[in-house]
Motif scaffolding. Structure first.
Motif, PDB file in Angstrom:
ATOM      1  N   THR A   3       0.839  -1.200   0.000  1.00 49.28           N
ATOM      2  CA  THR A   3       0.000   0.000   0.000  1.00 49.28           C
ATOM      3  C   THR A   3       0.870   1.244   0.000  1.00 49.28           C
ATOM      4  O   THR A   3       1.758   1.388   0.844  1.00 49.28           O
ATOM      5  CB  THR A   3      -0.915   0.022   1.230  1.00 49.28           C
ATOM      6  N   PRO A   4       0.648   2.180  -0.931  1.00 52.86           N
ATOM      7  CA  PRO A   4       1.439   3.414  -0.924  1.00 52.86           C
ATOM      8  C   PRO A   4       1.038   4.334   0.227  1.00 52.86           C
ATOM      9  O   PRO A   4      -0.135   4.401   0.615  1.00 52.86           O
ATOM     10  CB  PRO A   4       1.119   4.055  -2.275  1.00 52.86           C
ATOM     11  N   VAL A   5       2.023   5.012   0.765  1.00 53.87           N
ATOM     12  CA  VAL A   5       1.813   6.004   1.817  1.00 53.87           C
ATOM     13  C   VAL A   5       2.505   7.291   1.393  1.00 53.87           C
ATOM     14  O   VAL A   5       3.670   7.273   0.992  1.00 53.87           O
ATOM     15  CB  VAL A   5       2.383   5.532   3.173  1.00 53.87           C
ATOM     16  N   LEU A   6       1.784   8.398   1.464  1.00 48.09           N
ATOM     17  CA  LEU A   6       2.365   9.704   1.171  1.00 48.09           C
ATOM     18  C   LEU A   6       2.442  10.520   2.460  1.00 48.09           C
ATOM     19  O   LEU A   6       1.427  10.720   3.134  1.00 48.09           O
ATOM     20  CB  LEU A   6       1.517  10.467   0.161  1.00 48.09           C
ATOM     21  N   PHE A   7       3.629  10.971   2.789  1.00 42.91           N
ATOM     22  CA  PHE A   7       3.819  11.871   3.920  1.00 42.91           C
ATOM     23  C   PHE A   7       3.843  13.305   3.393  1.00 42.91           C
ATOM     24  O   PHE A   7       4.532  13.603   2.409  1.00 42.91           O
ATOM     25  CB  PHE A   7       5.130  11.555   4.639  1.00 42.91           C
ATOM     26  N   ILE A   8       3.094  14.187   4.048  1.00 39.79           N
ATOM     27  CA  ILE A   8       2.953  15.574   3.598  1.00 39.79           C
ATOM     28  C   ILE A   8       3.400  16.502   4.729  1.00 39.79           C
ATOM     29  O   ILE A   8       2.763  16.546   5.789  1.00 39.79           O
ATOM     30  CB  ILE A   8       1.506  15.886   3.194  1.00 39.79           C
ATOM     31  N   HIS A   9       4.475  17.219   4.506  1.00 40.28           N
ATOM     32  CA  HIS A   9       4.974  18.106   5.559  1.00 40.28           C
ATOM     33  C   HIS A   9       4.167  19.394   5.602  1.00 40.28           C
ATOM     34  O   HIS A   9       3.397  19.713   4.688  1.00 40.28           O
ATOM     35  CB  HIS A   9       6.463  18.390   5.367  1.00 40.28           C
ATOM     36  N   GLY A  10       4.356  20.139   6.671  1.00 39.25           N
ATOM     37  CA  GLY A  10       3.704  21.430   6.822  1.00 39.25           C
ATOM     38  C   GLY A  10       4.690  22.568   6.623  1.00 39.25           C
ATOM     39  O   GLY A  10       5.767  22.392   6.041  1.00 39.25           O
ATOM     40  N   LEU A  11       4.323  23.743   7.112  1.00 37.14           N
ATOM     41  CA  LEU A  11       5.187  24.906   6.962  1.00 37.14           C
ATOM     42  C   LEU A  11       6.440  24.769   7.820  1.00 37.14           C
ATOM     43  O   LEU A  11       6.401  24.216   8.923  1.00 37.14           O
ATOM     44  CB  LEU A  11       4.429  26.173   7.374  1.00 37.14           C
ATOM     45  N   TRP A  12       7.542  25.270   7.261  1.00 40.14           N
ATOM     46  CA  TRP A  12       8.824  25.398   7.960  1.00 40.14           C
ATOM     47  C   TRP A  12       9.593  24.099   8.176  1.00 40.14           C
ATOM     48  O   TRP A  12      10.634  24.100   8.807  1.00 40.14           O
ATOM     49  CB  TRP A  12       8.660  26.134   9.293  1.00 40.14           C
ATOM     50  N   LEU A 139      11.736  31.174  10.025  1.00 38.49           N
ATOM     51  CA  LEU A 139      11.655  31.400  11.462  1.00 38.49           C
ATOM     52  C   LEU A 139      13.056  31.569  12.039  1.00 38.49           C
ATOM     53  O   LEU A 139      14.028  31.025  11.506  1.00 38.49           O
ATOM     54  CB  LEU A 139      10.969  30.222  12.159  1.00 38.49           C
ATOM     55  N   THR A 140      13.148  32.296  13.137  1.00 34.36           N
ATOM     56  CA  THR A 140      14.375  32.322  13.922  1.00 34.36           C
ATOM     57  C   THR A 140      14.374  31.100  14.845  1.00 34.36           C
ATOM     58  O   THR A 140      13.313  30.479  15.066  1.00 34.36           O
ATOM     59  CB  THR A 140      14.472  33.590  14.776  1.00 34.36           C
ATOM     60  N   PRO A 141      15.512  30.731  15.406  1.00 36.67           N
ATOM     61  CA  PRO A 141      15.516  29.615  16.365  1.00 36.67           C
ATOM     62  C   PRO A 141      14.552  29.833  17.524  1.00 36.67           C
ATOM     63  O   PRO A 141      13.915  28.882  17.998  1.00 36.67           O
ATOM     64  CB  PRO A 141      16.973  29.569  16.842  1.00 36.67           C
ATOM     65  N   GLU A 142      14.413  31.082  17.957  1.00 35.78           N
ATOM     66  CA  GLU A 142      13.514  31.378  19.076  1.00 35.78           C
ATOM     67  C   GLU A 142      12.055  31.209  18.663  1.00 35.78           C
ATOM     68  O   GLU A 142      11.225  30.679  19.422  1.00 35.78           O
ATOM     69  CB  GLU A 142      13.766  32.807  19.584  1.00 35.78           C
ATOM     70  N   PHE A 148       7.254  25.163  17.638  1.00 36.81           N
ATOM     71  CA  PHE A 148       7.452  23.717  17.510  1.00 36.81           C
ATOM     72  C   PHE A 148       7.993  23.073  18.787  1.00 36.81           C
ATOM     73  O   PHE A 148       7.507  22.017  19.200  1.00 36.81           O
ATOM     74  CB  PHE A 148       8.455  23.413  16.375  1.00 36.81           C
ATOM     75  N   GLY A 149       9.036  23.651  19.372  1.00 36.82           N
ATOM     76  CA  GLY A 149       9.842  22.938  20.365  1.00 36.82           C
ATOM     77  C   GLY A 149       9.615  23.299  21.806  1.00 36.82           C
ATOM     78  O   GLY A 149      10.518  23.109  22.637  1.00 36.82           O
ATOM     79  N   ASN A 150       8.423  23.795  22.152  1.00 37.51           N
ATOM     80  CA  ASN A 150       8.206  24.250  23.524  1.00 37.51           C
ATOM     81  C   ASN A 150       8.096  23.130  24.545  1.00 37.51           C
ATOM     82  O   ASN A 150       8.212  23.367  25.747  1.00 37.51           O
ATOM     83  CB  ASN A 150       6.938  25.119  23.595  1.00 37.51           C
ATOM     84  N   GLU A 156      17.485  20.463  22.097  1.00 34.77           N
ATOM     85  CA  GLU A 156      16.883  19.625  21.068  1.00 34.77           C
ATOM     86  C   GLU A 156      16.136  20.477  20.053  1.00 34.77           C
ATOM     87  O   GLU A 156      16.197  20.216  18.835  1.00 34.77           O
ATOM     88  CB  GLU A 156      15.942  18.586  21.672  1.00 34.77           C
ATOM     89  N   SER A 157      15.437  21.502  20.517  1.00 35.73           N
ATOM     90  CA  SER A 157      14.716  22.379  19.602  1.00 35.73           C
ATOM     91  C   SER A 157      15.683  23.027  18.618  1.00 35.73           C
ATOM     92  O   SER A 157      15.404  23.097  17.408  1.00 35.73           O
ATOM     93  CB  SER A 157      13.963  23.457  20.388  1.00 35.73           C
ATOM     94  N   ARG A 158      16.833  23.486  19.113  1.00 38.64           N
ATOM     95  CA  ARG A 158      17.815  24.120  18.226  1.00 38.64           C
ATOM     96  C   ARG A 158      18.378  23.106  17.226  1.00 38.64           C
ATOM     97  O   ARG A 158      18.586  23.421  16.046  1.00 38.64           O
ATOM     98  CB  ARG A 158      18.945  24.737  19.038  1.00 38.64           C
ATOM     99  N   GLU A 159      18.604  21.888  17.674  1.00 38.81           N
ATOM    100  CA  GLU A 159      19.113  20.851  16.770  1.00 38.81           C
ATOM    101  C   GLU A 159      18.097  20.550  15.656  1.00 38.81           C
ATOM    102  O   GLU A 159      18.478  20.388  14.494  1.00 38.81           O
ATOM    103  CB  GLU A 159      19.437  19.583  17.556  1.00 38.81           C
ATOM    104  N   LEU A 160      16.820  20.484  16.018  1.00 41.48           N
ATOM    105  CA  LEU A 160      15.780  20.228  15.015  1.00 41.48           C
ATOM    106  C   LEU A 160      15.669  21.398  14.040  1.00 41.48           C
ATOM    107  O   LEU A 160      15.487  21.198  12.831  1.00 41.48           O
ATOM    108  CB  LEU A 160      14.433  19.976  15.699  1.00 41.48           C
ATOM    109  N   PHE A 161      15.778  22.611  14.571  1.00 41.03           N
ATOM    110  CA  PHE A 161      15.752  23.800  13.719  1.00 41.03           C
ATOM    111  C   PHE A 161      16.900  23.760  12.711  1.00 41.03           C
ATOM    112  O   PHE A 161      16.698  23.971  11.512  1.00 41.03           O
ATOM    113  CB  PHE A 161      15.856  25.054  14.586  1.00 41.03           C
ATOM    114  N   ASP A 162      18.094  23.482  13.201  1.00 39.10           N
ATOM    115  CA  ASP A 162      19.266  23.461  12.326  1.00 39.10           C
ATOM    116  C   ASP A 162      19.160  22.362  11.272  1.00 39.10           C
ATOM    117  O   ASP A 162      19.629  22.522  10.141  1.00 39.10           O
ATOM    118  CB  ASP A 162      20.537  23.249  13.153  1.00 39.10           C
ATOM    119  N   ARG A 163      18.537  21.265  11.628  1.00 45.25           N
ATOM    120  CA  ARG A 163      18.494  20.106  10.736  1.00 45.25           C
ATOM    121  C   ARG A 163      17.386  20.183   9.707  1.00 45.25           C
ATOM    122  O   ARG A 163      17.573  19.793   8.550  1.00 45.25           O
ATOM    123  CB  ARG A 163      18.346  18.827  11.569  1.00 45.25           C
TER     124      ARG A 163
END
Length: 263
Positions: A3-12, A139-142, A148-150, A156-163
């Protein structure tokens, strides 16, 4: 045939932020892929380097883009979308283009009335300037940490932002913000469709961008359809729930639900 699966990302977030999910679903016997939005680069770096290609694409553009992807598949896919990707997944499901959909912290569809202050704050970097409707905004990291990362550590939030973070088109946010004042809004979903496949809504209890109240208000929009519509809440998770260290719990919940739907 898988079965095919499509992942759809959001903004940012770049489509490659779904890579761990793609591997997990492949291991589970599905045929997954995570296409980008119109104008996205193949990589995070190329997307950041060319924001003008990302700018100007609205909800209808993204729906048409993924409808084109679906046309090339051997069978109707399962759609898994996050944030605005969750809205897109619901629109495609309402058009009977998918076997099922999972909408994770999905952006508000037309008819959803709650507009929490945290949602306004998360969207402020775009909505604060009307000219951003035709631009791509980063977005800025802040700002990323708030939106996203609250519910995770600052590190971890900064790592996800950078990645994973990339510029996002402002147009979908303006379209969603005005949806309830526009009878022909592109944020409208056919929630009364009786023939559609099953839908799972997922909420994060600490989500600033799409709070649980918004997801539950979305659920109410489906009250006129007898098609399967379920909801799951993760009380301690925020908008980063698809990409932070807790993503496997969310993915396993989705896989278990799909199995329960014989999909």
């Amino acid at each position: 045939m898988a079965t095919p699966v499509l992942f759809i990302h959001g903004l940012w977030l770049h489509a490659s932020s779904w890579d761990p999910w793609v591997q997990r679903f492949q291991d589970a016997g599905y045929e997954p892929q995570a296409p980008g939005w119109p104008g996205d680069g193949d990589t995070v770096a190329s997307s950041r380097a060319n924001p003008d290609a990302i700018a100007g694409h609205g909800i209808d553009d993204v729906v048409a883009h993924f409808a084109g992807v679906i046309e090339r598949l051997p069978s109707a896919p399962i759609l898994i979308g996050h944030s605005f990707g969750g809205m897109i997944a619901q629109k495609l499901l309402g058009l009977d283009l998918a076997a099922a959909a999972v909408a994770i912290d999905a952006a508000q569809i037309k008819g959803v009335l709650p507009l929490p202050l945290s949602t306004l704050r998360a969207g402020f970097p775009v909505l604060s300037n009307p000219a951003n409707k035709s631009r791509a905004v980063s977005l800025t990291p802040e700002q990323f940490r708030y939106a996203f990362g609250n519910a995770i550590s600052e590190q971890e939030s900064r790592e996800l932002f950078d990645r994973w973070s990339i510029p996002a088109p402002g147009k979908p946010l303006f379209e969603a913000a005005g949806a309830n004042f526009n009878p022909h809004s592109s944020a409208k979903v056919d929630t009364a469709n009786e023939s559609r496949g099953p839908l799972l809504l997922i909420a994060g209890g600490k989500d600033h961008t799409v709070p649980e109240t918004v997801v539950r208000a979305t659920l109410k929009q489906y009250r006129h359809s007898h098609a399967v519509t379920d909801i799951v809440t993760f009380p301690d998770k925020a908008h980063s729930l698809t990409i932070d260290a807790g993503w496997p719990e969310v993915a396993e919940t989705v896989l278990t639900w799909l199995k329960g739907q014989n999909l």
